[in-house]
Design a protein around this motif. Sequence first.
Motif, PDB file in Angstrom:
ATOM      1  N   ARG A 156       0.831  -1.213   0.000  1.00 31.77           N
ATOM      2  CA  ARG A 156       0.000   0.000   0.000  1.00 31.77           C
ATOM      3  C   ARG A 156       0.860   1.255   0.000  1.00 31.77           C
ATOM      4  NH1 ARG A 156      -2.871  -3.160   3.617  1.00 31.77           N
ATOM      5  NH2 ARG A 156      -1.903  -2.081   5.383  1.00 31.77           N
ATOM      6  N   SER A 157       1.943   1.212   0.800  1.00 31.23           N
ATOM      7  CA  SER A 157       2.837   2.366   0.868  1.00 31.23           C
ATOM      8  C   SER A 157       3.506   2.620  -0.478  1.00 31.23           C
ATOM      9  CB  SER A 157       3.901   2.127   1.945  1.00 31.23           C
ATOM     10  OG  SER A 157       4.836   3.183   1.958  1.00 31.23           O
ATOM     11  N   ALA A 158       3.901   1.535  -1.138  1.00 34.06           N
ATOM     12  CA  ALA A 158       4.551   1.678  -2.441  1.00 34.06           C
ATOM     13  C   ALA A 158       3.587   2.243  -3.480  1.00 34.06           C
ATOM     14  CB  ALA A 158       5.098   0.317  -2.899  1.00 34.06           C
ATOM     15  N   GLN A 159       2.330   1.751  -3.409  1.00 32.74           N
ATOM     16  CA  GLN A 159       1.333   2.248  -4.370  1.00 32.74           C
ATOM     17  C   GLN A 159       1.048   3.735  -4.163  1.00 32.74           C
ATOM     18  OE1 GLN A 159      -1.845  -0.505  -3.618  1.00 32.74           O
ATOM     19  NE2 GLN A 159      -1.235  -1.879  -5.302  1.00 32.74           N
ATOM     20  N   GLU A 160       0.930   4.124  -2.882  1.00 31.38           N
ATOM     21  CA  GLU A 160       0.680   5.539  -2.587  1.00 31.38           C
ATOM     22  C   GLU A 160       1.859   6.400  -3.020  1.00 31.38           C
ATOM     23  OE1 GLU A 160      -0.119   5.593   1.553  1.00 31.38           O
ATOM     24  OE2 GLU A 160      -2.100   4.643   1.368  1.00 31.38           O
ATOM     25  N   SER A 161       3.069   5.906  -2.706  1.00 33.12           N
ATOM     26  CA  SER A 161       4.272   6.641  -3.094  1.00 33.12           C
ATOM     27  C   SER A 161       4.372   6.757  -4.611  1.00 33.12           C
ATOM     28  CB  SER A 161       5.512   5.939  -2.537  1.00 33.12           C
ATOM     29  OG  SER A 161       6.688   6.562  -3.005  1.00 33.12           O
ATOM     30  N   ALA A 162       4.067   5.627  -5.293  1.00 30.21           N
ATOM     31  CA  ALA A 162       4.115   5.631  -6.753  1.00 30.21           C
ATOM     32  C   ALA A 162       3.107   6.627  -7.326  1.00 30.21           C
ATOM     33  CB  ALA A 162       3.832   4.228  -7.287  1.00 30.21           C
ATOM     34  N   GLY A 163       1.911   6.654  -6.745  1.00 32.12           N
ATOM     35  CA  GLY A 163       0.881   7.577  -7.214  1.00 32.12           C
ATOM     36  C   GLY A 163       1.306   9.019  -7.056  1.00 32.12           C
ATOM     37  N   ARG A 164       1.861   9.331  -5.853  1.00 31.15           N
ATOM     38  CA  ARG A 164       2.311  10.711  -5.618  1.00 31.15           C
ATOM     39  C   ARG A 164       3.448  11.077  -6.575  1.00 31.15           C
ATOM     40  NH1 ARG A 164       1.815   9.094  -0.173  1.00 31.15           N
ATOM     41  NH2 ARG A 164       4.085   8.761  -0.062  1.00 31.15           N
ATOM     42  N   HIS A 165       4.368  10.152  -6.778  1.00 30.47           N
ATOM     43  CA  HIS A 165       5.510  10.392  -7.648  1.00 30.47           C
ATOM     44  C   HIS A 165       5.062  10.641  -9.092  1.00 30.47           C
ATOM     45  CE1 HIS A 165       9.802  10.512  -7.481  1.00 30.47           C
ATOM     46  NE2 HIS A 165       9.950   9.694  -8.529  1.00 30.47           N
ATOM     47  N   ARG A 166       4.130   9.799  -9.537  1.00 25.95           N
ATOM     48  CA  ARG A 166       3.632   9.932 -10.909  1.00 25.95           C
ATOM     49  C   ARG A 166       2.904  11.260 -11.101  1.00 25.95           C
ATOM     50  NH1 ARG A 166       0.254   6.319 -10.717  1.00 25.95           N
ATOM     51  NH2 ARG A 166      -1.633   7.600 -10.697  1.00 25.95           N
ATOM     52  N   ILE A 167       2.045  11.576 -10.128  1.00 22.12           N
ATOM     53  CA  ILE A 167       1.288  12.836 -10.217  1.00 22.12           C
ATOM     54  C   ILE A 167       2.217  14.032 -10.223  1.00 22.12           C
ATOM     55  CG2 ILE A 167      -0.311  14.333  -8.953  1.00 22.12           C
ATOM     56  CD1 ILE A 167      -1.724  11.738  -8.033  1.00 22.12           C
ATOM     57  N   LEU A 168       3.282  13.986  -9.382  1.00 25.97           N
ATOM     58  CA  LEU A 168       4.236  15.090  -9.311  1.00 25.97           C
ATOM     59  C   LEU A 168       4.910  15.321 -10.662  1.00 25.97           C
ATOM     60  CD1 LEU A 168       5.906  17.171  -7.717  1.00 25.97           C
ATOM     61  CD2 LEU A 168       7.496  15.318  -7.120  1.00 25.97           C
ATOM     62  N   HIS A 169       5.389  14.238 -11.279  1.00 22.43           N
ATOM     63  CA  HIS A 169       6.075  14.385 -12.562  1.00 22.43           C
ATOM     64  C   HIS A 169       5.116  14.773 -13.677  1.00 22.43           C
ATOM     65  CE1 HIS A 169      10.192  13.296 -11.603  1.00 22.43           C
ATOM     66  NE2 HIS A 169       9.719  12.388 -10.762  1.00 22.43           N
ATOM     67  N   GLU A 170       3.888  14.249 -13.626  1.00 18.92           N
ATOM     68  CA  GLU A 170       2.902  14.625 -14.639  1.00 18.92           C
ATOM     69  C   GLU A 170       2.534  16.093 -14.518  1.00 18.92           C
ATOM     70  OE1 GLU A 170      -0.246  11.851 -14.106  1.00 18.92           O
ATOM     71  OE2 GLU A 170       0.682  10.301 -15.364  1.00 18.92           O
ATOM     72  N   GLU A 171       2.437  16.577 -13.264  1.00 17.43           N
ATOM     73  CA  GLU A 171       2.143  17.998 -13.050  1.00 17.43           C
ATOM     74  C   GLU A 171       3.284  18.869 -13.575  1.00 17.43           C
ATOM     75  OE1 GLU A 171       1.385  18.387  -8.909  1.00 17.43           O
ATOM     76  OE2 GLU A 171      -0.761  17.863  -9.087  1.00 17.43           O
ATOM     77  N   ARG A 172       4.514  18.429 -13.292  1.00 16.53           N
ATOM     78  CA  ARG A 172       5.670  19.187 -13.776  1.00 16.53           C
ATOM     79  C   ARG A 172       5.697  19.213 -15.304  1.00 16.53           C
ATOM     80  NH1 ARG A 172      10.497  16.956  -9.770  1.00 16.53           N
ATOM     81  NH2 ARG A 172       9.903  18.183  -7.924  1.00 16.53           N
ATOM     82  N   LEU A 173       5.385  18.087 -15.937  1.00 16.99           N
ATOM     83  CA  LEU A 173       5.355  18.028 -17.394  1.00 16.99           C
ATOM     84  C   LEU A 173       4.251  18.929 -17.937  1.00 16.99           C
ATOM     85  CD1 LEU A 173       6.289  16.898 -20.091  1.00 16.99           C
ATOM     86  CD2 LEU A 173       4.781  14.929 -19.728  1.00 16.99           C
TER      87      LEU A 173
END
Length: 544
Positions: A290-307
């Motif tokens: 669960r922690s990995a999924q949440e971390s992955a989601g936050r990481h993906r959203i952060l990079h998508e927002e930056r893009l």
Amino acid sequence: MSTFPTSVSCTSLSFAWPDGTGVFDGLGIAFGPGRTGLVGVNGSGKSTLLKLIAGELTPARGTVRVAGEIGRLPQNVTLDTSLRVDEALGIAARRAALHAIESGDAAEEHFDAVGDDWDVEERARATLGELGLGHIGLDRTIGELSGGESVLLRLAALLLRRPDVLLLDEPTNNLDVYARRRLYAAVEAWSGVLIVVSHDRELLDRVDRIADLHAGEVTWYGGNFSAYQEALACEQEAAERMVRAAESDVKRQKRELIDARVKLARRQRYGQRMNDQKREPKIVMGARKRSAQESAGRHRILHEERLGEAKERLDAAVEAVRDDDEIRVDLPRTAVPAGRTVLTLDRLEPLHGPRLNGILDLRGPERIALVGRNGAGKTTLLRTIAGELAPVSGHADAPVPLRFLPQRLDILDDGLTVAENVARYAPAATDNQVRARLARFLFKGAAADRCAATLSGGERFRAALAALLLAEPAPQLLLLDEPTNNLDLASVRHLTTALESYEGALIVACHDLPFLESVGITRRLLLEGGEVKEIAPETVGYPF
């Protein structure tokens, strides 16, 4: 926003043509004392704005406020040829009353008509003299004047009225060099509010400030046109640097997003392996997942927002760089062999203007410039060659297809669209063929469906040029009468590009020396003193 006192103000101004073509949407602009050059590409709404200020058009929304009386010199001056000069100047009634009083008629209405303007005739003659029209009597009729003289006469009428706000729309159209200099002097001497739309660099270098109308908004630049060009060039250079930086940022953000996805995929594969091998308690593995999924989601959203932010910066940077499409013309059917005769003028004497003593042949893809003072007869000669006017004697023979583009661009039917106008000249072409050809003249998509009546001066010229060059049969001799009138500087470049691609013969009457040089003129005919004579290409000082 400008900081000078306001004499003309437009607030939340919106306007669209009857066919729905929008021009302004919430425009705000103010003009104060001094000389303002209003610039922008053809179709940006410069002439429309002057008409709105003058009250000749009504805005859909918003307000126009003007302090004082307005005088406007339109882009195309049309005067009733039967009018006398004093009637065109607006002084006929005062002049008649003055003459009546001088002859002993003391009727009260004559004094009311004169008012305080007892020197009206002297002022009129002085104003005409300042504009180079001193030889024109007040009792002459307009029909005796050339196109350039008509423009100056209309300007003289405005100067006599002394309006508080003077609007000039392409005032140097049809004017030779000498007439332009007189107009420059009148502009420099103007002490009120002056707004001028022009493609004439010399005139725009005499203004105090530039208002750049672009994409429905106005940007102000202090100084004349040369200073504006330098500032705009710096802005465009900076904008292009911003585009390059924004493009690099987008690429970097894309790489980082891909790298992040690769790392997350590795973690997921590692977690799945641990789960399959059951090396940790189930509850621990669940929490880790669960922690990995949440971390992955936050990481993906952060990079998508930056893009996404990088792409927005790129869009904004690209929007700041001005797009300047070029006309593209590919007309192999207009080619003329070097030795072929395309026009013979045999002792031609037009109805008005100079006579050609002898025979003149135009062979192959030659390019002839007709030069001479306003009123020398250049337009009459072109119309005679085109067959619109019958000569007094002699004849003009053109054994190849020819087309004539007049000053007034009246070959277009205002009730038809651009595409329909072109189709009239090429009836065998399909609608798709017409539109594909029009795209080369920058009428793409819905622009080809615009009604001709809504086109700006430059757009109208482009449409008329497209109609002639795309006509069937293709013209191998093209006659142009003052083609740079109404064109902004970008459009003059477009025209030059089009004529460089044109492989037929060309005869052009024009006062724009840089333009003549740019289109590769090979011969010059001077109309002067009742004669047409050829002059050497390197001749300097001849009348323009």
